[in-house]
Design a protein around this motif. Structure first.
Motif, short mmCIF file in Angstrom:
data_model
loop_
_atom_site.label_atom_id
_atom_site.label_comp_id
_atom_site.label_asym_id
_atom_site.label_seq_id
_atom_site.Cartn_x
_atom_site.Cartn_y
_atom_site.Cartn_z
N ILE A 7 -76.28 -25.62 61.03
CA ILE A 7 -75.01 -26.06 60.46
C ILE A 7 -74.65 -25.21 59.24
CG2 ILE A 7 -73.82 -27.99 59.36
CD1 ILE A 7 -75.61 -29.84 61.10
N ALA A 8 -75.64 -24.94 58.39
CA ALA A 8 -75.42 -24.13 57.19
C ALA A 8 -75.02 -22.70 57.55
CB ALA A 8 -76.67 -24.12 56.34
N ARG A 9 -75.64 -22.15 58.58
CA ARG A 9 -75.32 -20.80 59.02
C ARG A 9 -73.87 -20.71 59.48
NH1 ARG A 9 -78.55 -19.59 63.87
NH2 ARG A 9 -80.24 -20.20 62.52
N ASN A 10 -73.42 -21.75 60.20
CA ASN A 10 -72.04 -21.77 60.68
C ASN A 10 -71.06 -21.89 59.51
OD1 ASN A 10 -70.49 -21.66 63.14
ND2 ASN A 10 -69.84 -23.73 62.66
N ARG A 13 -70.67 -18.54 57.96
CA ARG A 13 -69.78 -17.70 58.77
C ARG A 13 -68.32 -18.04 58.50
NH1 ARG A 13 -73.35 -18.14 64.21
NH2 ARG A 13 -74.70 -16.36 63.79
N LYS A 14 -68.02 -19.33 58.39
CA LYS A 14 -66.64 -19.75 58.10
C LYS A 14 -66.16 -19.15 56.78
CE LYS A 14 -66.67 -24.23 60.43
NZ LYS A 14 -66.62 -25.69 60.19
N ALA A 15 -67.04 -19.14 55.79
CA ALA A 15 -66.69 -18.58 54.48
C ALA A 15 -66.43 -17.08 54.58
CB ALA A 15 -67.80 -18.86 53.48
N LEU A 16 -67.25 -16.36 55.35
CA LEU A 16 -67.07 -14.91 55.52
C LEU A 16 -65.77 -14.60 56.26
CD1 LEU A 16 -70.58 -13.42 56.32
CD2 LEU A 16 -69.07 -12.78 54.48
N ARG A 41 -70.67 -8.52 60.67
CA ARG A 41 -70.45 -9.10 61.99
C ARG A 41 -69.95 -10.53 61.90
NH1 ARG A 41 -75.14 -7.55 66.32
NH2 ARG A 41 -74.45 -5.42 66.66
N ASP A 42 -70.53 -11.27 60.98
CA ASP A 42 -70.18 -12.68 60.86
C ASP A 42 -68.79 -12.91 60.29
OD1 ASP A 42 -72.47 -13.57 62.04
OD2 ASP A 42 -73.52 -13.97 60.16
N VAL A 48 -67.65 -17.92 64.84
CA VAL A 48 -67.70 -19.29 64.31
C VAL A 48 -67.70 -20.26 65.48
CG1 VAL A 48 -66.51 -21.01 62.91
CG2 VAL A 48 -66.54 -18.64 62.19
N ARG A 49 -68.58 -21.24 65.40
CA ARG A 49 -68.73 -22.23 66.47
C ARG A 49 -68.06 -23.54 66.05
NH1 ARG A 49 -71.94 -22.04 71.44
NH2 ARG A 49 -71.67 -24.13 72.22
#
Length: 89
Positions: A7-10, A13-16, A41-42, A48-49
């Motif tokens: 969840i944190a990884r996603n 990604r949203k922030a990037l 890449r992110d 983003v999922r």
């Protein structure tokens, strides 16, 4: 429930994606695909999922409600989703 790290990884990604959105758009309009490849890449929106806001589940998510199918069904049967009721004919 999904792992906290997933969840944190996603969220990261949203922030990037948000951070690089303007730059990506600018490079696409200019047609500079080599510079576009050098961005992280992110930062691509397709990485983003969509995840359930309650459980973090990544599959079977209704985008309109932000819930996975199990949570949607549970909340709908409890009457906690306004305007949603079980079909019968």
């Amino acid at each position: 429930m999904a792992k906290k790290s997933v969840i944190a990884r996603n969220e990261k990604r949203k922030a990037l994606v948000e951070k690089y959105a303007a730059k990506r758009e600018e490079l696409k309009k200019a047609g500079d695909y080599e510079a576009l490849q050098k961005l992280p890449r992110d930062s691509s929106p397709s990485r983003v999922r969509t995840r359930c806001v309650l459980t973090g589940r990544g599959r079977g998510v209704y985008e309109k409600y932000g819930l996975c199918r199990q949570m949607f069904r549970q909340l709908a049967l409890e009457g906690k989703l306004p305007g949603v009721r079980k079909a019968s004919w």
